[in-house]
Design a protein around this motif. Structure first.
Motif, PDB file in Angstrom:
ATOM      1  N   UNK A 122       0.813  -1.211   0.000  1.00 23.84           N
ATOM      2  CA  UNK A 122       0.000   0.000   0.000  1.00 23.84           C
ATOM      3  C   UNK A 122       0.851   1.266   0.000  1.00 23.84           C
ATOM      4  N   UNK A 123       2.140   1.137   0.308  1.00 27.56           N
ATOM      5  CA  UNK A 123       2.976   2.316   0.530  1.00 27.56           C
ATOM      6  C   UNK A 123       4.098   2.487  -0.492  1.00 27.56           C
ATOM      7  N   UNK A 124       4.173   1.584  -1.471  1.00 30.48           N
ATOM      8  CA  UNK A 124       5.247   1.668  -2.465  1.00 30.48           C
ATOM      9  C   UNK A 124       4.652   1.590  -3.867  1.00 30.48           C
ATOM     10  N   UNK A 125       5.498   1.772  -4.860  1.00 27.91           N
ATOM     11  CA  UNK A 125       5.108   1.652  -6.256  1.00 27.91           C
ATOM     12  C   UNK A 125       4.841   0.177  -6.561  1.00 27.91           C
ATOM     13  N   UNK A 126       3.591  -0.161  -6.909  1.00 26.96           N
ATOM     14  CA  UNK A 126       3.225  -1.560  -7.145  1.00 26.96           C
ATOM     15  C   UNK A 126       4.012  -2.168  -8.310  1.00 26.96           C
ATOM     16  N   UNK A 127       4.356  -1.352  -9.287  1.00 18.04           N
ATOM     17  CA  UNK A 127       5.119  -1.848 -10.437  1.00 18.04           C
ATOM     18  C   UNK A 127       6.486  -2.362  -9.989  1.00 18.04           C
ATOM     19  N   UNK A 128       7.197  -1.571  -9.200  1.00 19.61           N
ATOM     20  CA  UNK A 128       8.505  -1.994  -8.702  1.00 19.61           C
ATOM     21  C   UNK A 128       8.367  -3.143  -7.711  1.00 19.61           C
ATOM     22  N   UNK A 129       7.337  -3.071  -6.878  1.00 17.31           N
ATOM     23  CA  UNK A 129       7.073  -4.109  -5.879  1.00 17.31           C
ATOM     24  C   UNK A 129       6.919  -5.476  -6.554  1.00 17.31           C
ATOM     25  N   UNK A 130       6.130  -5.516  -7.623  1.00 12.39           N
ATOM     26  CA  UNK A 130       5.888  -6.776  -8.315  1.00 12.39           C
ATOM     27  C   UNK A 130       7.091  -7.220  -9.150  1.00 12.39           C
ATOM     28  N   UNK A 131       7.692  -6.307  -9.868  1.00 11.17           N
ATOM     29  CA  UNK A 131       8.777  -6.710 -10.770  1.00 11.17           C
ATOM     30  C   UNK A 131       9.970  -7.266  -9.999  1.00 11.17           C
ATOM     31  N   UNK A 132      10.365  -6.598  -8.928  1.00 17.80           N
ATOM     32  CA  UNK A 132      11.490  -7.110  -8.137  1.00 17.80           C
ATOM     33  C   UNK A 132      11.116  -8.410  -7.430  1.00 17.80           C
ATOM     34  N   UNK A 133       9.883  -8.507  -6.960  1.00 16.43           N
ATOM     35  CA  UNK A 133       9.429  -9.743  -6.323  1.00 16.43           C
ATOM     36  C   UNK A 133       9.466 -10.920  -7.279  1.00 16.43           C
ATOM     37  N   UNK A 134       9.104 -10.673  -8.539  1.00 12.50           N
ATOM     38  CA  UNK A 134       9.096 -11.755  -9.522  1.00 12.50           C
ATOM     39  C   UNK A 134      10.505 -12.189  -9.904  1.00 12.50           C
ATOM     40  N   UNK A 135      11.408 -11.241 -10.051  1.00 13.89           N
ATOM     41  CA  UNK A 135      12.797 -11.596 -10.378  1.00 13.89           C
ATOM     42  C   UNK A 135      13.413 -12.418  -9.246  1.00 13.89           C
ATOM     43  N   UNK A 136      13.178 -11.995  -8.007  1.00 17.17           N
ATOM     44  CA  UNK A 136      13.711 -12.742  -6.866  1.00 17.17           C
ATOM     45  C   UNK A 136      13.037 -14.109  -6.738  1.00 17.17           C
ATOM     46  N   UNK A 137      11.747 -14.190  -7.044  1.00 18.54           N
ATOM     47  CA  UNK A 137      11.051 -15.480  -7.019  1.00 18.54           C
ATOM     48  C   UNK A 137      11.688 -16.441  -8.019  1.00 18.54           C
ATOM     49  N   UNK A 138      12.015 -15.937  -9.201  1.00 21.41           N
ATOM     50  CA  UNK A 138      12.676 -16.779 -10.187  1.00 21.41           C
ATOM     51  C   UNK A 138      14.035 -17.261  -9.725  1.00 21.41           C
ATOM     52  N   UNK A 139      14.764 -16.368  -9.044  1.00 15.59           N
ATOM     53  CA  UNK A 139      16.097 -16.719  -8.550  1.00 15.59           C
ATOM     54  C   UNK A 139      16.029 -17.845  -7.526  1.00 15.59           C
ATOM     55  N   UNK A 140      15.115 -17.728  -6.554  1.00 17.32           N
ATOM     56  CA  UNK A 140      15.059 -18.731  -5.484  1.00 17.32           C
ATOM     57  C   UNK A 140      14.373 -20.020  -5.940  1.00 17.32           C
ATOM     58  N   UNK A 141      13.486 -19.921  -6.935  1.00 15.11           N
ATOM     59  CA  UNK A 141      12.921 -21.134  -7.516  1.00 15.11           C
ATOM     60  C   UNK A 141      14.028 -21.932  -8.214  1.00 15.11           C
ATOM     61  N   UNK A 142      14.842 -21.243  -8.988  1.00 13.76           N
ATOM     62  CA  UNK A 142      15.954 -21.907  -9.672  1.00 13.76           C
ATOM     63  C   UNK A 142      16.981 -22.448  -8.671  1.00 13.76           C
ATOM     64  N   UNK A 143      17.097 -21.791  -7.518  1.00 15.11           N
ATOM     65  CA  UNK A 143      18.051 -22.220  -6.498  1.00 15.11           C
ATOM     66  C   UNK A 143      17.765 -23.661  -6.056  1.00 15.11           C
ATOM     67  N   UNK A 144      16.482 -24.017  -5.926  1.00 11.41           N
ATOM     68  CA  UNK A 144      16.142 -25.384  -5.538  1.00 11.41           C
ATOM     69  C   UNK A 144      16.617 -26.367  -6.616  1.00 11.41           C
ATOM     70  N   UNK A 145      16.377 -26.030  -7.894  1.00 11.44           N
ATOM     71  CA  UNK A 145      16.792 -26.912  -8.978  1.00 11.44           C
ATOM     72  C   UNK A 145      18.292 -27.042  -9.112  1.00 11.44           C
ATOM     73  N   UNK A 146      19.024 -26.002  -8.716  1.00 12.85           N
ATOM     74  CA  UNK A 146      20.485 -26.073  -8.780  1.00 12.85           C
ATOM     75  C   UNK A 146      21.044 -27.132  -7.834  1.00 12.85           C
ATOM     76  N   UNK A 147      20.227 -27.543  -6.842  1.00 10.24           N
ATOM     77  CA  UNK A 147      20.653 -28.614  -5.951  1.00 10.24           C
ATOM     78  C   UNK A 147      20.942 -29.902  -6.706  1.00 10.24           C
TER      79      UNK A 147
END
Length: 524
Positions: A116-141
């Protein structure tokens, strides 16, 4: 106010200035509908692989043919992936599931307040990039040959935390563009992103699971991260950013009907604006375009003076938030137990392999798409969302017993029952997390404050996500004693969800009777 991305600024400057507001709204709202659909589809696409991959992390190795270089008598767990090669594998897999879900549940409460207090565009875009990073982290195992349970738990915890950016972000954004009108149907169709994401995530993970399960995580991770870049360049989270009014706000201009008189009134009210802004207000434009600009200026002025993002306790005071939150706790417990354990259940109850079991489980998600649309349509038509949820919960209880009993009869019966159970289990879950959350986030008690959508949706979904975390965690150990006990737990959970809606259902029935009595003289 948040800034427009450069790409949208270029579009506005080149081709959108002369477009009539109504057509402009249709173009932007349609784009936001499609974009938010793809966004949350990718979130669920990246969550699904674990339910598919757990079928190869721990298997019945004695039923498989070992390679020539493996002596099955010496290593009876040759086909398992350490540390999931022991008798405690179901418990460890449940812990991995719950690591994500508990992190997601508790992170959601904070995420809604931040959204509610930040730019939703930046909030979502950075969240999605980090989600991709940590999802791939499991597969790197798999690629890095990691056999430490702590690594996989850490990957799931981090992924769960960053994935909390998704739901409050997309619900708030969509709610900013669509008013209450046919919100149940619009969001019911829109909410099929959850099931479509589950289906795509299952199919992608299943295509790699038998020979390289690491790619089952890495490919979805790349997809969500790539879409996060699209969000960064092309999302418009609020109508006012492109000169359009918010449909959740009502701003009536008082005075004469003459557009010239209203212009003079507005210049007087906004005397502290710059010369360029006043010149823009007084420009020779069509009345339709000009009046729309006046509304936007009024909205922005009202936001700056009155609107403040609400807190957690304020959200709980909105009528219906507590009941629907705890109802979702049990409804989501049931839904996520199916989400995380259905492929495994099918694997052990039938003769299908890991890939076939995963593909068969997608029929549950196909039913979920139908259930979400049906629930939204009925809720719109009747104006009784609690009663709609209750009817579907009542029907879901015996249908889960029927599925457990007859799913092994034939493939056709299994598919049919999966679709029906998917409709009934996910209908209430879909309706509460979308239309109900959006309606409560713009409840009349908020006096038009639009800074509550993300917080309310996060409170409701966060509470539901605690149940979603508990369900798979309990199901793993219980399944060791027999799957019938898991289904007993799911049926009891639906009963409790039903009981929590009792007060709201009675209130809806009372309002329905009042409407009928008021409409009776008109019919006569």
């Amino acid at each position: 106010m948040a800034k427009l991305p450069i790409s949208i600024q270029a579009m506005e400057a080149s081709c959108c200035v002369t477009v009539l507001p109504r057509k402009k709204r249709i173009v932007y709202s349609s784009w936001i509908w499609v974009l938010t659909f793809m966004i949350y589809c990718s979130y669920h696409l990246s969550r699904k692989p674990i339910s598919v991959v757990k079928n190869v992390l721990h298997q019945n190795c004695s039923s498989l043919t070992p390679p020539e270089n493996v002596n099955a008598s010496v290593d009876p767990t040759w086909c398992d992936w350490k540390p999931f090669d022991g008798a405690n594998a179901p418990t460890l897999l449940s812990t991995v599931d719950s690591s994500f879900l508990f992190a997601y549940a508790f992170g959601m409460f904070l995420s809604g307040i931040v959204a509610e207090r930040v730019d939703l565009r930046l909030f979502l875009s950075f969240g999605m990039v980090l989600s991709g990073l940590f999802c791939a982290m499991f597969g790197l195992g798999y690629i890095l040959k990691i056999h430490n349970i702590g690594y996989y738990i850490a990957a799931q915890v981090m992924c769960g935390l960053v994935q909390t950016t998704g739901w409050p972000g997309v619900v708030s954004c969509l709610g900013n563009w669509f008013g209450k009108g046919k919100r149940g149907l619009i969001m019911g169709i829109w909410n099929s992103h959850t099931s479509l994401g589950n289906i795509l995530g299952t199919l992608i993970a299943a295509s790699f699971v038998t020979y390289n399960w690491g790619l089952s995580f890495i490919v979805p991770g790349l997809i969500i991260a790539g879409l996060g870049v699209v969000v960064f360049f092309f999302m418009v989270p609020e109508p006012a950013m492109v000169g359009l009014p918010n449909p959740n706000k009502k701003m009536e201009l008082e005075g004469t009907s003459s557009p010239h008189t209203r212009r003079r009134q507005m210049v007087g009210e906004f005397a502290d604006t710059s010369d360029e802004e006043r010149a823009s207000l007084m420009a020779n434009e069509s009345p339709a375009i000009y009046d729309d600009k006046i509304k936007v200026v009024c909205v922005e002025a009202q936001e700056s003076k009155e609107e403040k993002a609400i807190g957690f306790l304020e959200a709980l005071k909105i009528p219906g938030v507590i009941e629907f939150s705890f109802c979702l706790f049990f409804a989501k417990l049931v839904s996520y137990t199916f989400l995380y354990w259905l492929p495994n259940y099918i694997l052990y109850q039938t003769n299908y392999g890991p890939e076939e079991s995963a593909n068969l489980s997608t029929f549950f998600d196909m039913g979920a798409i139908i259930g979400g649309i049906m629930a939204g349509l009925v809720s719109d038509y009747t104006g009784m969302p609690a009663a709609t949820c209750s009817i579907m919960l009542i029907a879901a209880i015996p249908m889960m017993y029927v599925y457990q009993t007859f799913c092994t009869v034939s493939l056709g019966i299994n598919i049919f029952l999966l679709v029906v159970v998917g409709i009934l289990v996910n209908g209430p879950y879909s309706l509460i997390t979308t239309a109900v959350s959006a309606d409560l986030g713009t409840h009349q008690s908020l006096n038009g404050n639009a800074k509550a959508l993300a917080t309310v949706s996060a409170v409701i979904d966060g509470t539901g996500s605690i149940g979603a975390a508990l369900g798979p965690q309990i199901a793993g150990p219980i399944s060791s004693y027999g799957w019938q006990y898991v289904f007993d737990m799911l049926m009891v959970s639906d009963v409790l969800a039903l009981l929590l809606l009792t007060r709201l259902v009675l209130r809806e029935i009372q309002r329905w009777r009042i409407r009928r009595r008021e409409a009776a003289p008109a019919r006569l």
